[in-house]
Design an enzyme around this catalytic site. Structure first.
Site, short mmCIF file in Angstrom:
data_model
loop_
_atom_site.label_atom_id
_atom_site.label_comp_id
_atom_site.label_asym_id
_atom_site.label_seq_id
_atom_site.Cartn_x
_atom_site.Cartn_y
_atom_site.Cartn_z
NE ARG A 85 2.59 0.33 -12.50
CZ ARG A 85 2.29 0.96 -13.63
NH1 ARG A 85 2.82 0.55 -14.78
NH2 ARG A 85 1.46 1.98 -13.62
CD GLU A 129 -0.65 8.58 2.08
OE1 GLU A 129 -1.02 7.44 2.38
OE2 GLU A 129 -0.14 8.86 1.00
CB ALA A 141 2.47 6.08 -5.20
CB SER A 142 -1.66 5.27 -8.72
OG SER A 142 -2.11 4.60 -9.87
NE ARG A 143 4.57 5.18 -14.55
CZ ARG A 143 5.65 5.96 -14.51
NH1 ARG A 143 6.25 6.17 -13.36
NH2 ARG A 143 6.12 6.50 -15.59
CG ASN A 144 -2.83 2.90 -13.77
OD1 ASN A 144 -2.80 3.02 -15.00
ND2 ASN A 144 -2.18 1.95 -13.13
CE LYS A 202 -4.19 -2.01 1.75
NZ LYS A 202 -5.14 -2.13 2.86
N GLY A 203 0.59 2.13 -0.95
CA GLY A 203 1.26 3.44 -1.00
C GLY A 203 2.63 3.42 -1.65
P1 B16 Z 1 0.33 2.05 -10.15
P2 B16 Z 1 -1.79 5.73 -3.67
C1 B16 Z 1 -0.60 3.61 -4.77
O1 B16 Z 1 -1.66 4.53 -4.76
C2 B16 Z 1 -1.09 2.26 -4.25
O2 B16 Z 1 -1.49 2.36 -2.88
C3 B16 Z 1 0.04 1.25 -4.35
O3 B16 Z 1 -0.40 -0.02 -3.88
C4 B16 Z 1 0.51 1.16 -5.81
O4 B16 Z 1 1.61 0.26 -5.93
C5 B16 Z 1 0.93 2.56 -6.29
O5 B16 Z 1 -0.16 3.46 -6.13
C6 B16 Z 1 1.36 2.55 -7.76
O6 B16 Z 1 0.24 2.30 -8.56
O7 B16 Z 1 0.87 0.67 -10.36
O8 B16 Z 1 -1.11 2.22 -10.62
O9 B16 Z 1 1.23 3.12 -10.73
O10 B16 Z 1 -2.16 5.07 -2.37
O11 B16 Z 1 -0.47 6.48 -3.61
O12 B16 Z 1 -2.93 6.57 -4.24
MG MG Z 2 -2.96 5.06 -0.33
#
Ligand code: B16
Ligand code: MG
Length: 217
Positions: free
Chosen positions: A51, A171, A117-120, A47-48
């Site tokens: 990738r 967070e 952190a997500s690129r999505n 979590k957090g």
């Molecule tokens: P992606 P956040 C994070 O989102 C997720 O909590 C974490 O489990 C994931 O590996 C990371 O984004 C990267 O995501 O693969 O979609 O780029 O909690 O920062 O919103």
């Molecule tokens: Mg999070």
């Protein structure tokens, strides 16, 4: 320290939406292909974090060695499965009280941002239709150093034009609270005290904040 909240910076996964289960299903599928089972308790560690760091942890759990090129290919295969889930998301997957709270503070003049952190993140925001509620969105493509480094929150503050000391971060992950502290911002942990004890305040969900907002002038 008492501070004025001029901006609120929200993490996305675990705070506004619960995409952790989709990450888990996709990592579990990759683990199976690699010949081991990935338990939900181990998923807490992902979590957090970014990738590629998530993949490192997964490989550590399975005791699997992998060269750099295969790592990149595996992470992108996992992402393909994850995106299939995300593309089916809709506003019913917003976590209880989150949008109401964001609307409430915006009506009081507080600036708002997503820092994930997500690129999505942009795809998720689009699917659950919350783009108009945020003045800035900083995702995993905009910063190179992931949480617990403070970069993603400092970038959000810069885009909002608000000093770090006047920002409060919301967070769900230990690494995210650490990043908020390093950024010199206030922090609210959303979830369980076990992981979030370093936050200034821990709430189980946004519901208690909404109640307070209704009973204070
Ligand atoms: P992606 P956040 C994070 O989102 C997720 O909590 C974490 O489990 C994931 O590996 C990371 O984004 C990267 O995501 O693969 O979609 O780029 O909690 O920062 O919103
Ligand atoms: Mg999070």
């Amino acid at each position: 320290m008492i501070r004025m909240m001029k901006a609120a910076i929200f993490d996305l996964d675990g705070v506004i939406v619960d995409t952790a289960k989709y990450h888990y299903w996709a990592w579990k599928r990759l683990a199976r292909e690699l010949g081991f089972e990935f338990a939900e308790t181990d998923n807490e560690r992902l979590k957090g974090v970014s990738r590629m760091r998530s993949l490192e942890i997964l490989l550590e759990v399975g005791g699997v060695a992998m060269d750099e090129a295969t790592r990149r290919e595996s992470a992108s295969r996992k992402d393909g499965w994850y995106v299939e889930y995300v593309e089916k998301m809709n506003p019913s997957e917003l976590l209880p009280g989150a949008v109401e709270y964001v609307r409430h503070i915006r009506s009081r003049g507080v600036r708002t941002a997503i820092a994930s952190a997500s690129r999505n993140a942009p795809l998720i925001i689009h699917r659950v239709q919350i783009g108009s509620l945020f003045d800035a969105v900083v995702d995993g493509t905009k910063v190179s150093r992931a949480k617990p480094e403070p970069d993603v929150f400092l970038r959000a503050a810069r885009e909002l034009g608000i000093a770090a000391q006047d920002c409060v971060v919301f967070e769900d992950a230990e690494a995210g609270i650490e990043a908020a502290i390093r950024a010199g911002m206030g922090s609210v942990g959303v979830g369980k005290m076990d992981y979030l004890q370093n936050a200034d305040l821990v709430i189980p969900s946004f519901q208690p904040l909404l109640v307070i907002s209704r009973i204070t002038p």
